[in-house]
Design a protein around this motif. Structure first.
Motif, PDB file in Angstrom:
ATOM      1  N   UNK A 294      20.835  32.937  49.258  1.00 61.31           N
ATOM      2  CA  UNK A 294      21.176  32.571  47.799  1.00 61.31           C
ATOM      3  C   UNK A 294      21.686  31.137  47.798  1.00 61.31           C
ATOM      4  N   UNK A 295      21.275  30.432  46.656  1.00 58.62           N
ATOM      5  CA  UNK A 295      21.799  29.009  46.491  1.00 58.62           C
ATOM      6  C   UNK A 295      22.399  28.899  44.968  1.00 58.62           C
ATOM      7  N   UNK A 296      22.349  29.982  44.103  1.00 62.70           N
ATOM      8  CA  UNK A 296      22.934  29.868  42.606  1.00 62.70           C
ATOM      9  C   UNK A 296      23.228  31.616  42.581  1.00 62.70           C
ATOM     10  N   UNK A 297      24.264  31.599  42.051  1.00 63.74           N
ATOM     11  CA  UNK A 297      24.969  32.899  41.747  1.00 63.74           C
ATOM     12  C   UNK A 297      25.804  32.775  40.474  1.00 63.74           C
ATOM     13  N   UNK A 298      25.011  33.511  39.347  1.00 66.41           N
ATOM     14  CA  UNK A 298      25.886  33.479  38.183  1.00 66.41           C
ATOM     15  C   UNK A 298      25.902  32.225  37.547  1.00 66.41           C
ATOM     16  N   UNK A 299      24.997  31.374  37.536  1.00 69.27           N
ATOM     17  CA  UNK A 299      24.623  30.105  37.124  1.00 69.27           C
ATOM     18  C   UNK A 299      25.408  29.087  37.829  1.00 69.27           C
ATOM     19  N   UNK A 300      26.064  29.369  39.075  1.00 72.11           N
ATOM     20  CA  UNK A 300      26.886  28.458  39.738  1.00 72.11           C
ATOM     21  C   UNK A 300      26.307  28.232  41.132  1.00 72.11           C
ATOM     22  N   UNK A 301      26.155  26.976  41.663  1.00 70.77           N
ATOM     23  CA  UNK A 301      25.849  26.730  42.931  1.00 70.77           C
ATOM     24  C   UNK A 301      26.739  27.327  43.965  1.00 70.77           C
ATOM     25  N   UNK A 302      26.263  27.727  45.155  1.00 72.58           N
ATOM     26  CA  UNK A 302      27.166  28.450  46.160  1.00 72.58           C
ATOM     27  C   UNK A 302      27.793  27.302  46.822  1.00 72.58           C
ATOM     28  N   UNK A 303      28.952  27.551  47.277  1.00 68.96           N
ATOM     29  CA  UNK A 303      30.032  26.468  47.898  1.00 68.96           C
ATOM     30  C   UNK A 303      29.129  26.239  49.459  1.00 68.96           C
ATOM     31  N   UNK A 304      29.155  24.971  49.842  1.00 68.51           N
ATOM     32  CA  UNK A 304      28.666  24.475  51.201  1.00 68.51           C
ATOM     33  C   UNK A 304      27.198  24.494  51.369  1.00 68.51           C
ATOM     34  N   UNK A 305      26.644  23.977  50.298  1.00 67.93           N
ATOM     35  CA  UNK A 305      25.078  23.954  50.196  1.00 67.93           C
ATOM     36  C   UNK A 305      24.909  22.299  50.772  1.00 67.93           C
ATOM     37  N   UNK A 306      23.857  22.275  51.393  1.00 70.78           N
ATOM     38  CA  UNK A 306      23.415  20.663  52.020  1.00 70.78           C
ATOM     39  C   UNK A 306      22.996  20.094  50.762  1.00 70.78           C
ATOM     40  N   UNK A 307      23.966  18.838  50.663  1.00 69.88           N
ATOM     41  CA  UNK A 307      23.358  18.192  49.380  1.00 69.88           C
ATOM     42  C   UNK A 307      22.972  16.797  49.776  1.00 69.88           C
ATOM     43  N   UNK A 308      22.435  16.664  51.225  1.00 68.90           N
ATOM     44  CA  UNK A 308      21.870  15.356  51.691  1.00 68.90           C
ATOM     45  C   UNK A 308      20.449  15.286  52.144  1.00 68.90           C
ATOM     46  N   UNK A 309      20.107  16.530  52.924  1.00 66.41           N
ATOM     47  CA  UNK A 309      18.938  16.484  53.448  1.00 66.41           C
ATOM     48  C   UNK A 309      17.787  17.112  52.425  1.00 66.41           C
ATOM     49  N   UNK A 310      16.825  16.097  52.189  1.00 69.06           N
ATOM     50  CA  UNK A 310      15.588  16.738  51.250  1.00 69.06           C
ATOM     51  C   UNK A 310      14.568  17.147  52.129  1.00 69.06           C
ATOM     52  N   UNK A 311      13.894  18.476  51.402  1.00 67.93           N
ATOM     53  CA  UNK A 311      12.800  18.971  52.179  1.00 67.93           C
ATOM     54  C   UNK A 311      11.952  19.656  51.219  1.00 67.93           C
ATOM     55  N   UNK A 312      10.823  20.026  51.658  1.00 67.14           N
ATOM     56  CA  UNK A 312      10.007  20.772  50.868  1.00 67.14           C
ATOM     57  C   UNK A 312      10.633  21.930  50.672  1.00 67.14           C
ATOM     58  N   UNK A 313      10.584  22.710  49.506  1.00 69.43           N
ATOM     59  CA  UNK A 313      11.218  24.020  49.265  1.00 69.43           C
ATOM     60  C   UNK A 313      10.402  25.083  48.487  1.00 69.43           C
ATOM     61  N   UNK A 314      10.906  26.202  48.955  1.00 72.45           N
ATOM     62  CA  UNK A 314      10.190  27.517  48.106  1.00 72.45           C
ATOM     63  C   UNK A 314      11.617  28.368  47.655  1.00 72.45           C
ATOM     64  N   UNK A 315      11.625  28.745  46.447  1.00 66.26           N
ATOM     65  CA  UNK A 315      12.516  29.409  45.993  1.00 66.26           C
ATOM     66  C   UNK A 315      12.185  30.808  45.067  1.00 66.26           C
ATOM     67  N   UNK A 316      12.944  31.529  44.831  1.00 64.05           N
ATOM     68  CA  UNK A 316      12.856  32.556  43.937  1.00 64.05           C
ATOM     69  C   UNK A 316      14.065  32.741  43.023  1.00 64.05           C
ATOM     70  N   UNK A 317      13.892  32.674  41.631  1.00 66.98           N
ATOM     71  CA  UNK A 317      15.154  32.889  40.802  1.00 66.98           C
ATOM     72  C   UNK A 317      15.013  34.056  39.896  1.00 66.98           C
TER      73      UNK A 317
END
Length: 402
Positions: A294-317
């Protein structure tokens, strides 16, 4: 604090924008097109810290009785296929790639990659596998408090959720009741016993005894044992994990260290039974589940997510109390797109409407496809890195009746 605006509902096509509280445009949605009943497709643009990236979005309405999600997979846990190939073969109308997987084995000479995914997997209500130890996973660092048991799925009540699935089970012999610590996994915990079923496939089981719970690249164990159980009795034994298909009605038990010592006590003809199931934390069971984090829970970002490294992503919401699902895949490096950091991914998923969001495998794996009902051909909508689809372990399939 930056606050994102809500998306504008579109009537009859057009575009919608999401912006920051400063007035800066942050993201853009293209016009929606209908893929099938309850399923729409549109493009997405997002201006992140590394430049503008483009993505592709499927929106799935689970309130429509004709719509469902299920696991795309190649027919075996230890195998790979393209998202388009799995979509066509299983009759889905759309899909994205799924979990991170065992793709390279440079640390273990003579051991081939299995292609098996990291986390738990459930297809059509049937558990296929459990999670590998945290130290054995592939993929970027997870947020604090998250482990490889994390799943995104649809429960037996038809509600999409983020949850955890933990393996519980035992190996019962005539003299003992041994804990089971692995189920169709490319890595068994140190001192553990893992079970492999016919769903594992043909690939070698040797990788399962390599590395440790804390270090994927650690050497393979030199104390191993394998037992084949056929119709409830030990049929064969071996000092090394084997390969090849497992026959219907048979199971293979692989042990390392203390687990190997326990299996070595069994003789051909001994009675053995194996109990196994995946226990959910938030639901009574799942019709479909896939690993990631998970990266988002209850509308809030989870603590400790990497905010520096950009990459191609896939996600489900998910949104609307689990009745609406968003599936996103970004364009790859071949399209000269910079990608997003994990914090930016969480913000983008919130902007498109997600309350909760789940990161899946990215990079060269990121793929989103659609298929018109009645057509046998799936169309790749994004631009995968390298200019072509990568064969992956599994994916999320969207199914819709007419």
């Amino acid at each position: 604090m930056t606050v994102l605006t809500a998306w504008v509902s579109l009537v009859g096509g057009g575009t919608a924008w999401a912006g920051a509280g400063t007035g800066q445009v942050a993201a853009r949605l293209g016009a929606a097109s209908r893929v099938a009943p309850g399923v729409t497709y549109r493009t997405v643009s997002w201006h992140g810290g590394h430049g503008t990236t483009h993505g592709h979005l499927l929106t799935v309405d689970l309130r429509d009785d004709r719509v469902s999600l299920d696991l795309l997979y190649p027919g075996a846990v230890g195998a790979r296929d393209t998202v388009s190939g799995m979509t066509e073969r299983q009759g889905a109308v759309g899909g994205v790639n799924g979990d991170f997987f065992n793709i390279t084995e440079v640390q273990h000479p003579g051991v081939r990659e299995t292609g098996a995914p990291v986390g738990p997997a459930v297809a059509d209500g049937h558990a296929l596998k459990a999670a590998v130890p945290d130290g054995q996973r592939f993929g970027p660092a997870m947020p604090r408090g998250v482990d490889t048991e994390a799943v995104f799925g649809v429960d037996r009540d038809g509600v999409a959720r983020m949850d955890r699935l933990s393996l519980e089970g035992s190996v019962r012999t005539e003299d003992d009741d041994l804990p089971l610590s692995g189920f169709n996994q490319y890595a068994i915990p140190v001192d553990g016993i893992g079970v492999f079923t016919p769903a594992w496939g043909r690939v070698s089981r040797k990788r399962a005894v390599c590395g440790t719970d804390a270090h994927r690249g650690a050497p393979c164990s030199d104390e191993t044992y394998e037992v084949t159980v056929r119709r409830g009795r030990v049929a064969a034994r071996s000092a090394r994990p084997g390969k090849g298909p497992i026959a219907s009605g048979s199971l293979v038990l692989v042990g390392r260290e203390e687990g190997a010592r326990e299996l070595r006590r069994l003789a051909v003809g001994d009675r053995v039974s194996v109990d196994r199931y995946l226990r959910a934390r938030k639901a009574r069971g799942y019709d479909f589940a896939i690993g990631g984090f998970p990266v988002l829970r209850g509308g809030r970002q989870l603590s400790g997510l990497d905010g520096r490294t950009a990459a191609v992503r896939t996600a489900a919401g998910l949104a609307d109390r689990g009745q609406r699902v968003y599936l996103l895949a970004l364009d790859g490096r071949a399209a000269y797109r910079p990608g997003l950091t994990l914090t930016e991914l969480a913000r983008l998923m919130r902007a498109v409407g997600s309350v909760d969001a789940f990161n899946l495998d990215g990079g060269g794996s990121s793929t989103l496809v659609t298929r018109s009902p009645g057509s046998g051909h799936a169309v790749v909508r994004n631009h995968p890195s390298g200019g072509a689809e990568r064969a992956v372990a599994n994916g999320i399939g969207v199914f819709s009746g007419s």
